[in-house]
Design a protein around this motif. Structure first.
Motif, PDB file in Angstrom:
ATOM      1  N   LEU A 279     -50.151  39.799 -51.993  1.00  0.00           N
ATOM      2  CA  LEU A 279     -50.450  38.484 -51.433  1.00  0.00           C
ATOM      3  C   LEU A 279     -51.082  37.548 -52.442  1.00  0.00           C
ATOM      4  O   LEU A 279     -51.067  36.325 -52.255  1.00  0.00           O
ATOM      5  N   SER A 280     -51.674  38.100 -53.525  1.00  0.00           N
ATOM      6  CA  SER A 280     -52.273  37.226 -54.527  1.00  0.00           C
ATOM      7  C   SER A 280     -51.227  36.508 -55.361  1.00  0.00           C
ATOM      8  O   SER A 280     -51.533  35.528 -56.044  1.00  0.00           O
ATOM      9  N   GLU A 281     -49.986  36.993 -55.319  1.00  0.00           N
ATOM     10  CA  GLU A 281     -48.902  36.310 -56.023  1.00  0.00           C
ATOM     11  C   GLU A 281     -48.247  35.243 -55.149  1.00  0.00           C
ATOM     12  O   GLU A 281     -47.830  34.193 -55.637  1.00  0.00           O
ATOM     13  N   TRP A 282     -48.138  35.534 -53.860  1.00  0.00           N
ATOM     14  CA  TRP A 282     -47.540  34.594 -52.914  1.00  0.00           C
ATOM     15  C   TRP A 282     -47.861  35.079 -51.518  1.00  0.00           C
ATOM     16  O   TRP A 282     -47.675  36.247 -51.192  1.00  0.00           O
ATOM     17  N   THR A 283     -48.388  34.176 -50.690  1.00  0.00           N
ATOM     18  CA  THR A 283     -48.725  34.526 -49.315  1.00  0.00           C
ATOM     19  C   THR A 283     -47.662  33.959 -48.391  1.00  0.00           C
ATOM     20  O   THR A 283     -47.526  32.732 -48.276  1.00  0.00           O
ATOM     21  N   PRO A 284     -46.874  34.802 -47.733  1.00  0.00           N
ATOM     22  CA  PRO A 284     -45.798  34.313 -46.861  1.00  0.00           C
ATOM     23  C   PRO A 284     -46.349  33.443 -45.734  1.00  0.00           C
ATOM     24  O   PRO A 284     -47.299  33.846 -45.048  1.00  0.00           O
ATOM     25  N   PRO A 285     -45.789  32.263 -45.530  1.00  0.00           N
ATOM     26  CA  PRO A 285     -46.260  31.411 -44.426  1.00  0.00           C
ATOM     27  C   PRO A 285     -45.955  32.004 -43.061  1.00  0.00           C
ATOM     28  O   PRO A 285     -46.541  31.594 -42.063  1.00  0.00           O
ATOM     29  N   GLY A 286     -45.050  32.991 -43.008  1.00  0.00           N
ATOM     30  CA  GLY A 286     -44.684  33.596 -41.735  1.00  0.00           C
ATOM     31  C   GLY A 286     -45.557  34.761 -41.313  1.00  0.00           C
ATOM     32  O   GLY A 286     -45.253  35.428 -40.314  1.00  0.00           O
ATOM     33  N   LEU A 287     -46.651  35.043 -42.027  1.00  0.00           N
ATOM     34  CA  LEU A 287     -47.548  36.120 -41.615  1.00  0.00           C
ATOM     35  C   LEU A 287     -48.097  35.857 -40.215  1.00  0.00           C
ATOM     36  O   LEU A 287     -48.505  34.732 -39.897  1.00  0.00           O
ATOM     37  N   VAL A 288     -48.113  36.891 -39.397  1.00  0.00           N
ATOM     38  CA  VAL A 288     -48.652  36.791 -38.043  1.00  0.00           C
ATOM     39  C   VAL A 288     -49.991  37.528 -38.023  1.00  0.00           C
ATOM     40  O   VAL A 288     -50.105  38.647 -38.538  1.00  0.00           O
ATOM     41  N   TYR A 289     -51.005  36.913 -37.424  1.00  0.00           N
ATOM     42  CA  TYR A 289     -52.355  37.478 -37.433  1.00  0.00           C
ATOM     43  C   TYR A 289     -52.733  37.970 -36.041  1.00  0.00           C
ATOM     44  O   TYR A 289     -52.397  37.340 -35.024  1.00  0.00           O
ATOM     45  N   GLY A 290     -53.444  39.103 -36.017  1.00  0.00           N
ATOM     46  CA  GLY A 290     -53.861  39.698 -34.763  1.00  0.00           C
ATOM     47  C   GLY A 290     -55.368  39.833 -34.672  1.00  0.00           C
ATOM     48  O   GLY A 290     -56.114  39.301 -35.501  1.00  0.00           O
ATOM     49  N   ALA A 291     -55.845  40.559 -33.684  1.00  0.00           N
ATOM     50  CA  ALA A 291     -57.275  40.789 -33.499  1.00  0.00           C
ATOM     51  C   ALA A 291     -57.842  41.561 -34.684  1.00  0.00           C
ATOM     52  O   ALA A 291     -57.152  42.408 -35.271  1.00  0.00           O
ATOM     53  N   PRO A 292     -59.085  41.278 -35.089  1.00  0.00           N
ATOM     54  CA  PRO A 292     -59.681  41.949 -36.251  1.00  0.00           C
ATOM     55  C   PRO A 292     -59.626  43.472 -36.149  1.00  0.00           C
ATOM     56  O   PRO A 292     -59.854  44.045 -35.082  1.00  0.00           O
ATOM     57  N   SER A 293     -59.304  44.117 -37.260  1.00  0.00           N
ATOM     58  CA  SER A 293     -59.193  45.568 -37.299  1.00  0.00           C
ATOM     59  C   SER A 293     -60.535  46.241 -37.063  1.00  0.00           C
ATOM     60  O   SER A 293     -61.517  45.962 -37.767  1.00  0.00           O
ATOM     61  N   PRO A 294     -60.644  47.172 -36.106  1.00  0.00           N
ATOM     62  CA  PRO A 294     -61.917  47.887 -35.907  1.00  0.00           C
ATOM     63  C   PRO A 294     -62.240  48.794 -37.095  1.00  0.00           C
ATOM     64  O   PRO A 294     -63.411  49.108 -37.321  1.00  0.00           O
ATOM     65  N   TYR A 295     -61.232  49.205 -37.853  1.00  0.00           N
ATOM     66  CA  TYR A 295     -61.481  50.121 -38.967  1.00  0.00           C
ATOM     67  C   TYR A 295     -62.089  49.413 -40.173  1.00  0.00           C
ATOM     68  O   TYR A 295     -62.696  50.052 -41.029  1.00  0.00           O
ATOM     69  N   LEU A 296     -61.972  48.095 -40.227  1.00  0.00           N
ATOM     70  CA  LEU A 296     -62.673  47.335 -41.260  1.00  0.00           C
ATOM     71  C   LEU A 296     -64.091  46.975 -40.827  1.00  0.00           C
ATOM     72  O   LEU A 296     -64.877  46.501 -41.628  1.00  0.00           O
ATOM     73  N   HIS A 297     -64.381  47.195 -39.553  1.00  0.00           N
ATOM     74  CA  HIS A 297     -65.666  46.770 -39.008  1.00  0.00           C
ATOM     75  C   HIS A 297     -66.476  47.939 -38.462  1.00  0.00           C
ATOM     76  O   HIS A 297     -67.060  47.849 -37.389  1.00  0.00           O
ATOM     77  N   GLY A 298     -66.443  49.044 -39.198  1.00  0.00           N
ATOM     78  CA  GLY A 298     -67.361  50.127 -38.907  1.00  0.00           C
ATOM     79  C   GLY A 298     -66.839  51.300 -38.115  1.00  0.00           C
ATOM     80  O   GLY A 298     -67.562  52.294 -37.950  1.00  0.00           O
ATOM     81  N   LYS A 299     -65.604  51.244 -37.606  1.00  0.00           N
ATOM     82  CA  LYS A 299     -65.103  52.368 -36.814  1.00  0.00           C
ATOM     83  C   LYS A 299     -64.785  53.562 -37.700  1.00  0.00           C
ATOM     84  O   LYS A 299     -64.887  54.710 -37.270  1.00  0.00           O
ATOM     85  N   ALA A 300     -64.364  53.322 -38.962  1.00  0.00           N
ATOM     86  CA  ALA A 300     -64.016  54.418 -39.857  1.00  0.00           C
ATOM     87  C   ALA A 300     -65.153  54.670 -40.835  1.00  0.00           C
ATOM     88  O   ALA A 300     -65.840  53.745 -41.242  1.00  0.00           O
TER      89      ALA A 300
END
Length: 232
Positions: A211-232
């Motif tokens: 993504l640092s080379e090119w970020t597709p404008p068609g990316l779809v975003y969802g609810a924040p990942s629980p595994y990035l927020h302490g679940k793992a």
């Protein structure tokens, strides 16, 4: 942008540099590049992390750490988080992209994390649930272990990373997840899936894009990942 800051190795609190210490540090793990996790996800959040990665890659810092994201996203999948480990002193030393969608065997929702990191950071092994700062010992065991057909054979996933076929080797992770590790662009690459059966997604035609080379404008975003927020 609201950001959670923690230790990349254990998830604990990180103290910033002070008069006695020139580096960020965790009381348990010692000096570490702190993990920065935005609380939400969206195009502006991704752009801010891309800016940080690319700026820190300019001289005299290290080469840019990729932001590996499946593209195109598998059907029904969304991007659910992005984070980086580093500070003003070290530059960015690791990144993680989170995605979520239907489990490939039809068993419900699934989550995937893709981690790119320099040796010794320990972010990938934390999410994979394996011991040590990197997967080197486990990969050495897999590469010298029994071949296909043997009951103790370690599985292998083959994905395409920036257009190149890239093998990932199965790590000995906890049973609630499957974790694969390999190398791309001279850095560790991890793919960690919850539940473990979601690792079958990596047997399909998965292509990782930086993504640092090119970020597709068609990316779809969802609810924040629980595994990035302490679940793992």
């Amino acid at each position: 942008m609201s950001v959670e800051v923690s230790c990349p190795r254990c998830g604990g609190a990180v103290r910033p540099p002070d008069l006695m210490h020139s580096e960020s540090r965790c009381l348990r793990c010692g000096p570490v590049p702190p993990l920065h996790v935005p609380e939400h996800i969206g195009a502006e959040i991704v752009a801010s992390v891309v800016d940080r990665v690319t700026v820190d890659a300019e001289p005299p810092h290290r080469p840019a750490v990729p932001l590996w994201c499946p593209w195109p996203l598998p059907q029904g999948w969304t991007m659910t988080g992005v984070a980086y480990a580093g500070d003003d002193r070290t530059g960015v030393r690791a990144t993680v992209v989170a995605c979520a969608g239907p489990e490939p065997l039809g068993g419900g929702p699934a989550d995937l994390l893709f981690v790119a990191e320099e040796p010794g950071v320990g972010l990938g092994t934390r999410f994979a649930g394996i011991i040590g700062p990197d997967p080197g010992p486990q990969l050495a065991e897999a590469l010298t272990g029994p071949g296909p057909g043997h009951p103790e054979h370690h599985g292998q996933a083959r994905i395409r990373v920036a257009g190149h076929p890239t093998p990932l080797w199965l790590a000995n992770s906890p049973t609630d997840r499957s974790a694969y590790a390999g190398e791309a662009r001279g850095m560790w690459l991890y793919a960690i899936a919850w539940p473990a059966s979601a690792g079958h997604l990596l047997a399909e035609d998965v292509v990782l894009h930086d993504l640092s080379e090119w970020t597709p404008p068609g990316l779809v975003y969802g609810a924040p990942s629980p595994y990035l927020h302490g679940k793992a």
